[in-house]
Design a protein around this motif. Sequence first.
Motif, short mmCIF file in Angstrom:
data_model
loop_
_atom_site.label_atom_id
_atom_site.label_comp_id
_atom_site.label_asym_id
_atom_site.label_seq_id
_atom_site.Cartn_x
_atom_site.Cartn_y
_atom_site.Cartn_z
N LYS A 40 5.10 -72.92 29.39
CA LYS A 40 3.76 -73.02 28.59
C LYS A 40 2.97 -72.07 27.98
O LYS A 40 2.54 -71.96 26.99
CB LYS A 40 2.79 -73.99 29.72
CG LYS A 40 1.50 -74.17 29.27
CD LYS A 40 0.49 -74.89 30.39
CE LYS A 40 -0.84 -75.33 29.94
NZ LYS A 40 -1.77 -75.84 30.75
N SER A 41 3.04 -70.64 28.70
CA SER A 41 2.51 -69.49 28.27
C SER A 41 3.08 -69.29 27.07
O SER A 41 2.52 -68.60 26.07
CB SER A 41 2.64 -68.49 29.53
OG SER A 41 3.79 -68.16 29.75
N THR A 42 4.40 -69.30 26.82
CA THR A 42 5.22 -68.91 25.46
C THR A 42 4.54 -69.68 24.25
O THR A 42 4.52 -69.35 23.34
CB THR A 42 6.72 -69.20 25.80
OG1 THR A 42 7.02 -68.13 26.86
CG2 THR A 42 7.46 -68.58 24.34
N ILE A 43 4.67 -71.24 24.64
CA ILE A 43 3.97 -72.10 23.66
C ILE A 43 2.37 -71.74 23.38
O ILE A 43 2.06 -71.71 22.00
CB ILE A 43 4.15 -73.45 23.87
CG1 ILE A 43 5.63 -73.94 24.02
CG2 ILE A 43 3.47 -74.46 23.29
CD1 ILE A 43 6.46 -73.88 22.71
N THR A 44 1.84 -71.46 24.22
CA THR A 44 0.44 -71.11 23.95
C THR A 44 0.38 -69.94 23.20
O THR A 44 -0.66 -69.85 22.27
CB THR A 44 -0.15 -70.78 25.47
OG1 THR A 44 -0.46 -71.90 26.17
CG2 THR A 44 -1.82 -70.28 25.25
N LYS A 45 1.14 -68.81 23.23
CA LYS A 45 1.00 -67.50 22.71
C LYS A 45 1.43 -67.90 21.23
O LYS A 45 0.88 -67.44 20.23
CB LYS A 45 2.25 -66.69 23.10
CG LYS A 45 1.74 -65.78 24.40
CD LYS A 45 2.33 -64.66 24.79
CE LYS A 45 2.09 -64.04 25.89
NZ LYS A 45 2.90 -62.73 26.46
N ALA A 46 2.49 -68.75 20.89
CA ALA A 46 2.92 -69.13 19.61
C ALA A 46 1.76 -69.90 18.91
O ALA A 46 1.50 -69.53 17.72
CB ALA A 46 4.03 -69.96 19.54
N LEU A 47 0.88 -70.85 19.63
CA LEU A 47 0.17 -71.49 18.90
C LEU A 47 -1.34 -70.60 18.66
O LEU A 47 -1.93 -70.61 17.59
CB LEU A 47 -0.51 -72.65 19.92
CG LEU A 47 0.51 -73.77 20.23
CD1 LEU A 47 -0.05 -74.59 21.14
CD2 LEU A 47 0.92 -74.55 18.81
#
Length: 234
Positions: A40-47
Motif C-alpha cells: 500500500k505504501s508503494t502505491i501511495t508514493k506513486a499516487l
Amino acid sequence: MLKYQRIAEDMEQYIVDNELRQGDKLPVLEDLRKKYEVSKSTITKALELLEMKGIIYQVRGSGIFVRRHRRKGYINLDENQGFRSGLDDFQLTSEVLGLEVVTPSEEVMANLSISAEEPVYQVKRLRFIHEQPLCIEESYYKKSVVPFLNEQIVSESIFTYLREGLKLKIGFSDNFFHIRKLDEDEAELLSLDAGDPALYYESVYHLPNGEPFDYSKLVYNYQEAQFYLQINSF
C-alpha cells in the motif's frame, strides 16, 4: 528508477493511451495495489508523485481522478525534469553555440554557492521547436557534480544524461522570471527584432541534499513559447 516511480510512469502512460480526460475516475488504491503486486505504501508514493506532477487528484471517500488537461505545446514552468519534458510530441533540436570549462563569474558563484577556484561547464545553446528558434539557453554546471560534458551530450538532452548516465537525482529548483526587451544579439539568434519582448527565465537546480549544481538562464521567443503552471494546493 524506483518501483513507485515505474508505477507512476505506467499509470501516466495509461492515462495518455486511453485518452482519459479531466474528472475521469481511476481504479481505487486497493485495486492498484493488487494490479502491481506491491505494498500500500508503494502505491501511495506513486499516487503522491502523480498528484505532485498535477496528473491526478484524490478525493477522500470518492476516489482517484484524472486532473491534467494538458494543452499541446505548452511548457510546464513547474517541471524539474528538463527542457524536453512535456514536449515529447514536438520536434526539438539544439544548436550548440559554446561549450567550455570556465572560471565562474560573481553571478554564477552566488547562484551555485561556489568560490572562484571551482571550475564550471558553461553551455550555450539555441533551442528549436519544429525548426523555429524557441529560446537561447546559457547554463553553468558544477564540474564537481557534472565532471564531463561533450558536444554530443549537450546537443541532445543534458538532463537525460544526468539521470541515466551520471545517475543523478534532481531534488528541486528555484525559478525566477521577468519580462524585458531583446538586445541585438538575442534578436538575431531568435529571428526577431531588437526591442521585441521576451520572457527571461533563471533556474537553479539542486540535488536532493540541497546542493545547487546547475544555474541556467533562458530567453524565450515570444512568438513560439507557451507556458502553463499548475497549483496543487492552497
